[in-house]
Design a protein around this motif. Structure first.
Motif, mmCIF file in Angstrom:
data_model
loop_
_atom_site.group_PDB
_atom_site.id
_atom_site.type_symbol
_atom_site.label_atom_id
_atom_site.label_comp_id
_atom_site.label_asym_id
_atom_site.label_seq_id
_atom_site.Cartn_x
_atom_site.Cartn_y
_atom_site.Cartn_z
ATOM 1 N N GLN A 192 23.342 -68.370 24.337
ATOM 2 C CA GLN A 192 23.710 -69.619 23.672
ATOM 3 C C GLN A 192 22.483 -70.195 22.967
ATOM 4 N N LEU A 193 22.704 -70.673 21.730
ATOM 5 C CA LEU A 193 21.621 -71.223 20.926
ATOM 6 C C LEU A 193 21.921 -72.682 20.622
ATOM 7 N N GLN A 194 20.902 -73.528 20.770
ATOM 8 C CA GLN A 194 21.060 -74.959 20.538
ATOM 9 C C GLN A 194 19.992 -75.411 19.563
ATOM 10 N N ASP B 164 23.997 -61.549 15.877
ATOM 11 C CA ASP B 164 24.931 -61.477 16.989
ATOM 12 C C ASP B 164 25.352 -62.844 17.521
ATOM 13 N N TYR B 165 24.437 -63.784 17.507
ATOM 14 C CA TYR B 165 24.703 -65.107 18.079
ATOM 15 C C TYR B 165 24.226 -66.192 17.108
ATOM 16 N N TRP B 166 24.950 -67.309 17.146
ATOM 17 C CA TRP B 166 24.656 -68.418 16.232
ATOM 18 C C TRP B 166 24.625 -69.734 16.993
ATOM 19 N N GLY B 167 23.724 -70.618 16.544
ATOM 20 C CA GLY B 167 23.723 -71.978 17.043
ATOM 21 C C GLY B 167 24.722 -72.822 16.275
ATOM 22 N N TYR C 55 21.113 -73.288 10.496
ATOM 23 C CA TYR C 55 21.590 -72.569 11.662
ATOM 24 C C TYR C 55 20.524 -71.600 12.157
ATOM 25 N N CYS C 56 20.341 -71.538 13.466
ATOM 26 C CA CYS C 56 19.526 -70.472 14.017
ATOM 27 C C CYS C 56 20.454 -69.356 14.484
ATOM 28 N N ALA C 57 19.926 -68.155 14.506
ATOM 29 C CA ALA C 57 20.724 -66.994 14.854
ATOM 30 C C ALA C 57 19.851 -65.941 15.514
ATOM 31 N N ALA C 58 20.477 -65.099 16.322
ATOM 32 C CA ALA C 58 19.764 -64.063 17.057
ATOM 33 C C ALA C 58 20.333 -62.696 16.733
ATOM 34 N N GLY D 210 16.450 -65.738 13.523
ATOM 35 C CA GLY D 210 16.502 -66.125 12.123
ATOM 36 C C GLY D 210 16.983 -67.552 11.928
ATOM 37 N N TRP D 211 16.651 -68.084 10.778
ATOM 38 C CA TRP D 211 17.194 -69.366 10.321
ATOM 39 C C TRP D 211 17.955 -69.114 9.024
#
Length: 125
Positions: free
Chosen positions: A1-3, A113-116, A93-96, A33-34
């Protein structure tokens, strides 16, 4: 989870620092990433950083003004934004992206794969 956090309203030429806190124990396996999305526009790449923090990449529009960094001990990635312009106004948005040891920095959103949840940055002229 990204916040993600740290957005706000700033005048042109001002600065903001965005933060993105990640949960989990494998933060240091991920490129972070942003991206940003302005109203009525497609989501676009801003910056990316490798798992160790040793390599970064930026879009041409932000090169020299925005700096991505990370603190793996805190599971947090940052975006220092200086010399802001009205055209930087967007939801950020941040992302992984799971790197798995590969030496690649991806700039396309679909690869992540994942997004805030996003944080609004508004730059007034």
């Amino acid at each position: 989870q990204l916040q993600a956090s740290g957005g706000g309203l700033v005048q042109a030429g001002g600065s903001l620092r965005l933060s993105c806190a990640a949960s989990g124990r494998t933060f240091n396996y991920y490129n972070m990433g942003w991206f940003r999305q302005a109203a009525g526009k497609e989501r676009e790449f801003v910056a990316v950083i490798s798992p160790s923090g040793g390599r970064t990449d930026y879009s041409e529009s932000v090169q020299g003004r925005l700096t991505i960094s990370r603190d793996n001990a805190k599971n947090t990635v940052y975006l220092q934004m200086n010399s802001l312009k009205p055209e930087d106004t967007a939801v950020y948005y941040c992302a992984a992206h799971f790197a798995g040891g590969r030496q690649i920095l991806l700039t396309i959103a679909i690869a992540y794969d994942y997004w805030g949840q996003g944080t609004q940055v508004t730059v007034s002229s």
